[in-house]
Design a protein around this motif. Structure first.
Motif, PDB file in Angstrom:
ATOM      1  N   GLY A 161       0.817  -1.213   0.000  1.00 29.00           N
ATOM      2  CA  GLY A 161       0.000   0.000   0.000  1.00 29.00           C
ATOM      3  C   GLY A 161       0.844   1.253   0.000  1.00 29.00           C
ATOM      4  N   ALA A 162       1.955   1.253   0.747  1.00 19.23           N
ATOM      5  CA  ALA A 162       2.833   2.431   0.794  1.00 19.23           C
ATOM      6  C   ALA A 162       3.498   2.671  -0.548  1.00 19.23           C
ATOM      7  CB  ALA A 162       3.882   2.243   1.889  1.00 19.23           C
ATOM      8  N   ILE A 163       3.885   1.597  -1.242  1.00 12.76           N
ATOM      9  CA  ILE A 163       4.524   1.737  -2.563  1.00 12.76           C
ATOM     10  C   ILE A 163       3.540   2.303  -3.573  1.00 12.76           C
ATOM     11  CG2 ILE A 163       5.508   0.444  -4.493  1.00 12.76           C
ATOM     12  CD1 ILE A 163       6.751  -1.457  -2.447  1.00 12.76           C
ATOM     13  N   ILE A 164       2.310   1.779  -3.555  1.00  8.24           N
ATOM     14  CA  ILE A 164       1.288   2.306  -4.469  1.00  8.24           C
ATOM     15  C   ILE A 164       0.988   3.766  -4.155  1.00  8.24           C
ATOM     16  CG2 ILE A 164      -1.144   2.143  -5.130  1.00  8.24           C
ATOM     17  CD1 ILE A 164      -0.926  -0.871  -4.928  1.00  8.24           C
ATOM     18  N   ASN A 165       0.939   4.113  -2.878  1.00  6.16           N
ATOM     19  CA  ASN A 165       0.687   5.502  -2.485  1.00  6.16           C
ATOM     20  C   ASN A 165       1.795   6.421  -2.996  1.00  6.16           C
ATOM     21  OD1 ASN A 165      -0.766   7.577  -1.006  1.00  6.16           O
ATOM     22  ND2 ASN A 165       0.962   7.544   0.421  1.00  6.16           N
ATOM     23  N   LEU A 166       3.054   5.980  -2.917  1.00  2.63           N
ATOM     24  CA  LEU A 166       4.164   6.780  -3.417  1.00  2.63           C
ATOM     25  C   LEU A 166       4.083   6.922  -4.934  1.00  2.63           C
ATOM     26  CD1 LEU A 166       6.848   8.266  -3.083  1.00  2.63           C
ATOM     27  CD2 LEU A 166       8.015   6.045  -3.101  1.00  2.63           C
ATOM     28  N   ALA A 167       3.744   5.820  -5.618  1.00  5.99           N
ATOM     29  CA  ALA A 167       3.607   5.877  -7.074  1.00  5.99           C
ATOM     30  C   ALA A 167       2.500   6.849  -7.482  1.00  5.99           C
ATOM     31  CB  ALA A 167       3.329   4.481  -7.623  1.00  5.99           C
TER      32      ALA A 167
ATOM     33  N   ARG B  36      -8.589   9.841 -10.850  1.00  3.04           N
ATOM     34  CA  ARG B  36      -8.759  11.209 -11.347  1.00  3.04           C
ATOM     35  C   ARG B  36      -8.160  12.243 -10.402  1.00  3.04           C
ATOM     36  NH1 ARG B  36      -8.490  11.314 -15.959  1.00  3.04           N
ATOM     37  NH2 ARG B  36      -9.392  13.390 -16.052  1.00  3.04           N
ATOM     38  N   ASP B  37      -8.114  11.925  -9.107  1.00  2.00           N
ATOM     39  CA  ASP B  37      -7.592  12.910  -8.157  1.00  2.00           C
ATOM     40  C   ASP B  37      -7.078  12.179  -6.912  1.00  2.00           C
ATOM     41  OD1 ASP B  37      -6.898  15.337  -7.110  1.00  2.00           O
ATOM     42  OD2 ASP B  37      -8.909  15.812  -6.346  1.00  2.00           O
ATOM     43  N   ARG B  38      -6.073  12.755  -6.285  1.00  2.00           N
ATOM     44  CA  ARG B  38      -5.495  12.193  -5.058  1.00  2.00           C
ATOM     45  C   ARG B  38      -5.866  13.129  -3.906  1.00  2.00           C
ATOM     46  NH1 ARG B  38      -0.415  12.897  -2.557  1.00  2.00           N
ATOM     47  NH2 ARG B  38       0.213  11.102  -1.271  1.00  2.00           N
ATOM     48  N   THR B  39      -6.418  12.548  -2.863  1.00  2.00           N
ATOM     49  CA  THR B  39      -6.854  13.324  -1.708  1.00  2.00           C
ATOM     50  C   THR B  39      -6.041  12.899  -0.487  1.00  2.00           C
ATOM     51  OG1 THR B  39      -8.555  11.730  -1.074  1.00  2.00           O
ATOM     52  CG2 THR B  39      -9.176  13.396  -2.699  1.00  2.00           C
ATOM     53  N   ARG B  40      -6.278  13.579   0.627  1.00  2.00           N
ATOM     54  CA  ARG B  40      -5.573  13.234   1.867  1.00  2.00           C
ATOM     55  C   ARG B  40      -6.010  11.861   2.373  1.00  2.00           C
ATOM     56  NH1 ARG B  40      -5.507  18.343   5.895  1.00  2.00           N
ATOM     57  NH2 ARG B  40      -3.922  16.999   6.855  1.00  2.00           N
ATOM     58  N   ALA B  41      -7.248  11.471   2.045  1.00  2.00           N
ATOM     59  CA  ALA B  41      -7.769  10.184   2.506  1.00  2.00           C
ATOM     60  C   ALA B  41      -7.436   9.044   1.555  1.00  2.00           C
ATOM     61  CB  ALA B  41      -9.283  10.263   2.698  1.00  2.00           C
ATOM     62  N   GLY B  42      -7.171   9.374   0.289  1.00  2.00           N
ATOM     63  CA  GLY B  42      -6.909   8.327  -0.703  1.00  2.00           C
ATOM     64  C   GLY B  42      -6.999   8.876  -2.112  1.00  2.00           C
ATOM     65  N   ILE B  43      -7.867   8.291  -2.932  1.00  2.00           N
ATOM     66  CA  ILE B  43      -8.054   8.781  -4.312  1.00  2.00           C
ATOM     67  C   ILE B  43      -9.536   8.757  -4.668  1.00  2.00           C
ATOM     68  CG2 ILE B  43      -5.776   8.038  -5.105  1.00  2.00           C
ATOM     69  CD1 ILE B  43      -8.748   6.080  -6.364  1.00  2.00           C
TER      70      ILE B  43
ATOM     71  N   VAL C  96     -16.222   6.498  -7.814  1.00  2.00           N
ATOM     72  CA  VAL C  96     -15.870   5.828  -6.565  1.00  2.00           C
ATOM     73  C   VAL C  96     -14.725   6.574  -5.892  1.00  2.00           C
ATOM     74  CG1 VAL C  96     -16.577   3.540  -7.380  1.00  2.00           C
ATOM     75  CG2 VAL C  96     -14.211   4.304  -7.698  1.00  2.00           C
ATOM     76  N   SER C  97     -14.457   6.184  -4.655  1.00  2.00           N
ATOM     77  CA  SER C  97     -13.284   6.663  -3.924  1.00  2.00           C
ATOM     78  C   SER C  97     -12.654   5.468  -3.222  1.00  2.00           C
ATOM     79  CB  SER C  97     -13.670   7.746  -2.913  1.00  2.00           C
ATOM     80  OG  SER C  97     -14.591   7.235  -1.963  1.00  2.00           O
ATOM     81  N   VAL C  98     -11.334   5.509  -3.068  1.00  2.00           N
ATOM     82  CA  VAL C  98     -10.605   4.416  -2.426  1.00  2.00           C
ATOM     83  C   VAL C  98      -9.721   5.013  -1.335  1.00  2.00           C
ATOM     84  CG1 VAL C  98      -8.949   2.529  -2.741  1.00  2.00           C
ATOM     85  CG2 VAL C  98     -10.595   3.076  -4.556  1.00  2.00           C
ATOM     86  N   ALA C  99      -9.799   4.462  -0.157  1.00  2.00           N
ATOM     87  CA  ALA C  99      -8.973   4.927   0.960  1.00  2.00           C
ATOM     88  C   ALA C  99      -7.558   4.366   0.838  1.00  2.00           C
ATOM     89  CB  ALA C  99      -9.598   4.502   2.279  1.00  2.00           C
TER      90      ALA C  99
END
Length: 264
Positions: A8-14, A56-63, A77-80
């Motif tokens: 999850g951390a690697i995907i978040n960095l990507a 489409r967009d990256r937020t503080r909670a996810g995307i 949709v949104s993903v945490a």
């Protein structure tokens, strides 16, 4: 649990890197505008076939983004961040007229750090420059009809235009060759001649093999076999004549050497 957290951390960095250059709604795919491209289209891929989330967009909670299922239905949709590990990662990088696809967040990060995609583009341009120096040979009627036969056997509804035919014969580099327009016109006229003969059928600008094409191909292959047979016979006759001439010369030389010198 630790592995999921790392994934999850690697995907978040990507995602953090990719969303600095998000793809626009309309992506230029043709030069000269496509030569200015440098942005990413990111997919979070689900286990179900052809189902993914277009980020489409990256937020503080996810995307946030749009989920596409097998039927192509789009749902917002949104993903945490905590759920990133449940998805696969796919990046489509539109860069300088090229489209580079990566199916790993780790490889994506490495490419972003090392500028490896730009090296790939440079290598491709060098390869294209070398390819452009080649004199591309046009395939004759028999070989083109064989392509339609073989592809139709693999896929029953096989139908193509001249652009796809050039790609099959010369790869995608053929479409960037200096003679590409000449090649496209040649194969277009060739396929239209097959339509006139009844070997191909044309629908909506695409050409497909007709039933008569199989028998027509058999006739062309028989003519080719006869032609090759005649050539072999002519070559053998030429070789036989050459051997006879050589034998005659040897015999004449031997006879000349056997003549005694006159006694003074």
């Amino acid at each position: 649990m630790c592995i999921r957290a790392i994934k999850g951390a690697i995907i978040n960095l990507a995602l953090k890197i990719a969303m600095r250059r998000p793809a626009p709604d309309r992506i230029p795919m043709s030069p000269p505008r496509s030569l200015q491209n440098n942005f990413y289209e990111i997919h979070l891929v689900e286990d179900a076939p052809s189902t993914y989330i277009l980020v489409r967009d990256r937020t503080r909670a996810g995307i946030t983004g749009f989920r596409f299922d097998e039927a192509g239905t789009r749902t917002e949709v949104s993903v945490a961040k905590a759920d990133f590990a449940n998805y696969g990662f796919q990046s489509i990088h539109y860069l300088k007229g090229f489209v580079l696809t990566v199916h790993s967040a780790v490889l994506f990060i490495m490419g972003a750090i090392t500028w490896f995609p730009r090296l790939l583009i440079w290598m491709e341009r060098v390869a294209q420059a070398i390819f452009n120096r080649r004199n591309l040979e046009r395939q004759d009627r028999l070989n083109v009809l064989r392509i339609f036969r073989d592809k139709t056997v693999e896929k029953d509804d096989f139908a193509i235009g001249e652009i796809a035919l050039v790609q099959i014969i010369h790869s995608s580099r053929g479409l960037h060759h200096p003679r590409r327009y000449e090649l496209l016109r040649y194969y277009r006229l060739l396929m239209e001649s097959f339509v006139a003969d009844g070997y191909l059928a044309q629908t909506s600008g695409l050409f497909r093999l007709s039933p008569l094409g199989f028998s027509g191909l058999a006739g062309l292959e028989l003519e080719e076999q006869r032609y090759q047979g005649n050539r072999r016979q002519q070559n053998l006759m030429g070789l036989f004549t050459f051997v006879l001439v050589c034998i005659g010369l040897i015999q004449a030389y031997a006879a000349y050497m056997a003549i005694p010198e006159p006694i003074p």
